[in-house]
Design an enzyme around this catalytic site. Structure first.
Site, PDB file in Angstrom:
ATOM      1  N   GLY A  14       0.834  -1.061  -0.081  1.00  0.00           N
ATOM      2  CA  GLY A  14       0.001   0.115  -0.144  1.00  0.00           C
ATOM      3  C   GLY A  14       0.737   1.361   0.052  1.00  0.00           C
ATOM      4  O   GLY A  14       1.970   1.298  -0.366  1.00  0.00           O
ATOM      5  N   HIS A 257     -17.781   4.023  12.533  1.00  0.00           N
ATOM      6  CA  HIS A 257     -18.268   5.258  11.577  1.00  0.00           C
ATOM      7  C   HIS A 257     -19.868   4.964  11.539  1.00  0.00           C
ATOM      8  O   HIS A 257     -20.195   3.733  11.462  1.00  0.00           O
ATOM      9  CB  HIS A 257     -17.784   4.902  10.115  1.00  0.00           C
ATOM     10  N   ARG A 273     -25.376  13.419   6.412  1.00  0.00           N
ATOM     11  CA  ARG A 273     -25.929  14.120   7.678  1.00  0.00           C
ATOM     12  C   ARG A 273     -25.651  15.721   7.754  1.00  0.00           C
ATOM     13  O   ARG A 273     -26.502  16.419   8.069  1.00  0.00           O
ATOM     14  CB  ARG A 273     -25.448  13.384   8.869  1.00  0.00           C
TER      15      ARG A 273
END
Lengths: 617, 243
Positions: A14, A257, A273
């Site tokens: 990564g 989350h 939201r």
């Protein structure tokens, strides 16, 4: 048996892993990078939002500098971070963003003139300056005092990952995909490389190296509901932790989350939201205003996750084939808003749910998102306990996130830490001589061959790996999720003891030949249960609430007793982690104080201690 | 809902001397919002743990799970069963080497491509950590990003007539990669240098214009526009080189 040799072995391709590889290769060292998937599929590429760096180019970022970024990071961590590390990070981030631009990242740039932005559903105007035209721009993210998040449209991680992987190709770095490290080769003092399973052929290979860096990302997959890719299963943590001498730092620090979609737990942005979306329960009634009359749905990530969980516990969840969930309602925002401002959410609903958010509700639930927990390293990225072993990125507890990570700081950490730690690895490699003991390598290899043979033959039992893993995931969801309390944590620890025992008796149902997934799962399930046990045990011991770690029975942040970091060791043959503690930060540039959000009472630390450790910069 | 789905899945494990290529049937109860990601994982966990397939992000952004779904290359993670006939046929992508069952080796193919097209910014400028970044027009940055959105799933190559006939054909993904550097002002390669890489039948002149690459691209990349753009540019470069 194939044996490969390099100066540096990087496990995980990564952003953190490849950044370390680039830095070491630039310094003239020979590097091999291993990855279980092609490098560009790494979970780094899934990050959409951006990378924080105090460049201060955009109008809303004016006046920003590394000091402000540092303060935001420390507050965000709820004073759980190492402040020396947070300082290094904030100072280096702008240079790394510019370097990425030089290597080819198409960062979005400042466009001079008037433009509009939305905050809490309201429209505001801003004016970008002419003299800043064409410099790297930034967007707004939660928890930051300034607009500081550098981005490339909605694909920052993907764009940076492409550039970093291109840089590896340019430098001729040997990146090998479909290779999974299943154990480290070490003598209890020094690390000499890894035993690796080829995921094309199933064969074992030996990788010997002077230095080894573990950069395998988070371990969200030990939770049932997680936003993480399926490869984020703790493989890197496990091989380090299994040595018995390497601790996992702050295992109890796990971020959740509020709005992962059900069933696949893909994230839908907080923007829903922010722009006025509401949360509904099984009766299609709003509930957040009951618990948070002022902020309702707009309370912070951890707060909303907590109340959602609480509400489902009250029997107000929607039952489904995938467990309980709640609804996210953005229908009232209208077609225009959804098609433009929330396009990504619209696409996710379309592709993965077949739901039209203009007319239908979106099934959501709180979901594991990020592991602040990780292999504990010092500020140079050197892993505690083994010489020649390094770790960086989400797998590591470096530790700039403490008990809560700010949005945009994780993706930035991968390249910033990768650069800093890569330079330290190169320093270590300079003049480094090693003797590889063939007997040690042989023993390490034999041990893995034996494990595999036992799993295939069912010598230790016939427990089904997926069922064992499922039980671990359920135990963590029940006892060690958004809310924690003494009673549930104790039950969780007890349950996990049973799961740990079961995990010792896993046997394959298939033949295990070739790129067999059941074998890959079986090789790591015991380590996964150990990680789960570290989380539960550390969370049980930490009798306070800090950042993402919320104890219903201990709601205060207790700096008097708990301004420290958990170190979870697992000595060989033990059936429980051995918990030790160290100071959260060697020095305070910013003495412990109020975060400015999230509320909660603080039991202050000893003022004399704080004074003696406070420095000015 | 409550349909019984019938799966017809290609099976072959090249590492197992006893394995013979064949199609295997499975059946599964459909659940709400089921995707092929959920279905395949359930099949492996509940019915046959030897089943080989790839998933990674399971969110349509990494490209790992490309396969031939009812005759068409696509991403399994973003394929919903409720939009399909209850009989579902799954095959591995052609062109790439088979790892096993539905899993193919895209990694090696793409890594070879990077070295063929020299997939990096070619520049003589040296990075100065103390200096301000080089400025760039935002619209140019966005144009570069549009071409960099490729997730290397391999669908375009698997669907390409030329690539199916000739294994030395670069394919849409590689040509798109070249286009990404052509539009990037940081890359100092000349058209003539690009011509040496793609100005032949393995490259831009091998494309038969069948358009399947763009049809199957899960990211809706403008692949045909890029092929047209490069073909014109390389055609002009070829003519110029005569004089």
């Amino acid at each position: 048996m194939q044996t490969y040799y390099s100066d540096l072995l990087v496990i995980g391709a990564g952003l953190a892993g490849e950044r370390i590889a680039v830095e070491s290769a630039d310094a003239g060292f020979d590097v091999i990078v291993l990855s279980i998937v092609p490098a560009r599929r790494s979970h780094s590429s899934a990050a959409q939002g951006g990378m924080q760096a105090a460049l201060g180019n955009s109008a809303m970022g004016e006046g920003d500098n590394p000091d402000v970024h540092f303060a935001d990071t420390v507050k965000g961590s709820d004073w759980g971070c190492d402040q020396e590390v947070a300082r290094m990070f904030a100072d280096t981030a702008p240079i790394e963003m510019r370097r990425l631009a030089h290597w080819g990242v198409p960062w979005n740039r400042v466009v001079p003139g008037k433009s509009f932005y939305f905050k809490g559903g309201e429209k505001f105007e801003k004016v970008e300056k002419e003299e800043k035209a064409g410099l790297i721009t930034a967007r707004s993210f939660g928890g930051t005092a300034k607009w500081r998040t550098c981005y490339t449209s909605d694909g920052t991680g993907h764009a940076v990952m492409c550039t970093m992987d291109n840089r590896c190709a340019q430098l001729g770095i040997d990146v090998r995909d479909r290779k999974e490290a299943i154990s480290l080769i070490h003598d209890g003092e020094t690390c000499f490389g890894a035993i690796v399973r080829c995921l094309r052929t199933g064969k074992l290979e030996v990788y010997l190296s002077k230095a080894t860096a573990v950069c395998t990302g988070g371990f969200g997959r030990i939770y049932k509901a997680t936003t993480n890719a399926v490869i984020c299963d703790g493989g890197g943590h496990i091989i380090a932790h299994d040595t018995g001498v390497v601790p996992v730092g702050n295992p109890e620090a796990i971020q959740f989350h509020p709005t992962g979609i059900v069933p696949t737990d893909i994230l839908v942005t907080e923007g829903c939201r922010g722009d006025g979306g509401t949360l509904l329960d099984v009766n299609e009634e709003r509930f957040m205003q009951i618990y948070e009359p002022d902020k309702a749905e707009l309370a912070s990530r951890d707060v909303v996750s907590r109340w959602m969980t609480h509400h489902m516990r009250q029997g107000k969840g929607v039952k489904s084939a995938y467990g309980e969930h709640l609804w996210l309602d953005i229908r009232h925002l209208g077609d225009q808003h959804i098609s433009t401002k929330l396009r990504e959410v619209d696409e996710i609903c379309h592709y993965f749910l077949g739901v039209d958010p203009r007319t239908q509700l979106i099934p959501v639930r709180p979901t594991q998102h990020y592991t602040m927990a990780g292999i504990r390293t010092n500020k140079d990225g050197a892993v505690y306990g083994l010489k020649g072993l390094y770790a960086a990125g989400e797998v590591a507890c470096w530790d700039m996130h403490g008990f809560n990570r700010l949005g945009g700081n994780s993706l930035a950490e991968t390249v910033v830490a990768g650069g800093i730690i890569g330079a330290k690895v190169a320093e270590y490699l300079k003049g480094c001589e090693t003797v590889f003991k063939t007997e040690l390598v042989k023993q390490a290899l034999n041990k893995q061959e034996e494990r595999i043979a036992d799993l295939i033959s069912g010598k230790n039992g016939k427990e089904d790996v997926y069922s064992v893993r499922g039980e671990l995931q359920d135990a963590l969801m029940e006892g060690c999720f958004v809310f924690r309390n003494g009673k549930d944590l104790e039950a969780c620890v007890t349950k996990l003891q049973g799961v740990l025992e079961r995990s010792k008796h896993v046997g394959l149902r298939s033949n295990g030949i070739g790129a067999n997934h059941e074998l890959a799962a079986a090789l790591k399930v015991h380590g996964q249960v150990k990680l789960g046990m570290c989380i539960a045990k550390a969370a049980l011991e930490r009798t306070e609430s800090r950042g993402s770690h919320t104890r219903e029975d201990y709601p205060e942040r207790n700096d008097q007793d708990w301004l420290n970091r958990t170190l979870a060791y697992w000595p060989e043959g033990a059936d429980m982690p051995d918990l030790k503690y160290e100071d959260a930060s060697p020095v305070f540039e910013l003495p412990p104080g109020d975060r400015g959000y999230g509320g909660g009472k603080i039991i202050p630390a000893d003022p004399e201690m704080v004074k003696s450790k406070t420095i000015t910069k | 809902m409550n349909r019984e789905l019938q799966f017809n899945i290609f099976r072959y494990n090249p590492q197992d001397p006893n394995s013979v290529p064949h199609m295997q049937k499975f059946s599964l109860n459909e659940t709400e919002n089921m995707t092929l990601f959920i279905a395949l994982n359930r099949l492996r966990e509940e019915q046959d743990p030897s089943l080989i397939f790839d998933f990674c992000c399971r969110a349509g952004i990494c490209g790992a799970c490309a396969m031939v779904i009812n005759g068409r290359p696509g991403l399994a993670c973003q394929t919903k069963t409720k939009e399909m006939h209850p009989e579902i046929t799954l095959l591995p992508l052609p062109v790439y080497k088979l790892v096993g069952d539905l899993s193919v080796d895209t990694g090696v193919w793409f890594r070879e491509m990077y070295s063929k097209v020299e997939s990096w910014v070619h520049t003589s400028t040296v990075f100065d950590p103390a200096a301000e970044e080089e400025r760039m027009d935002n619209s140019v940055a966005e144009q570069v990003y549009e071409l960099e959105r490729c997730i290397e799933c391999g669908c375009c190559v698997a669907a390409c007539g030329t690539a199916r006939l000739r294994d030395d054909f670069l394919g849409a993904a590689s040509l798109n990669r070249i286009a990404r550097f052509v539009v990037d002002p940081r890359d100092q390669r000349s058209d003539k240098e690009y011509f040496e890489v793609i100005g032949n039948d393995n490259g831009i002149f091998g494309c038969m214009g069948l358009l399947a690459c763009e049809d199957v691209c899960p990211k809706q990349l403008p692949l045909q526009n890029q092929l047209g753009f490069l073909r014109r540019k390389m055609g002009i470069t070829a003519i110029k080189s005569i004089f």
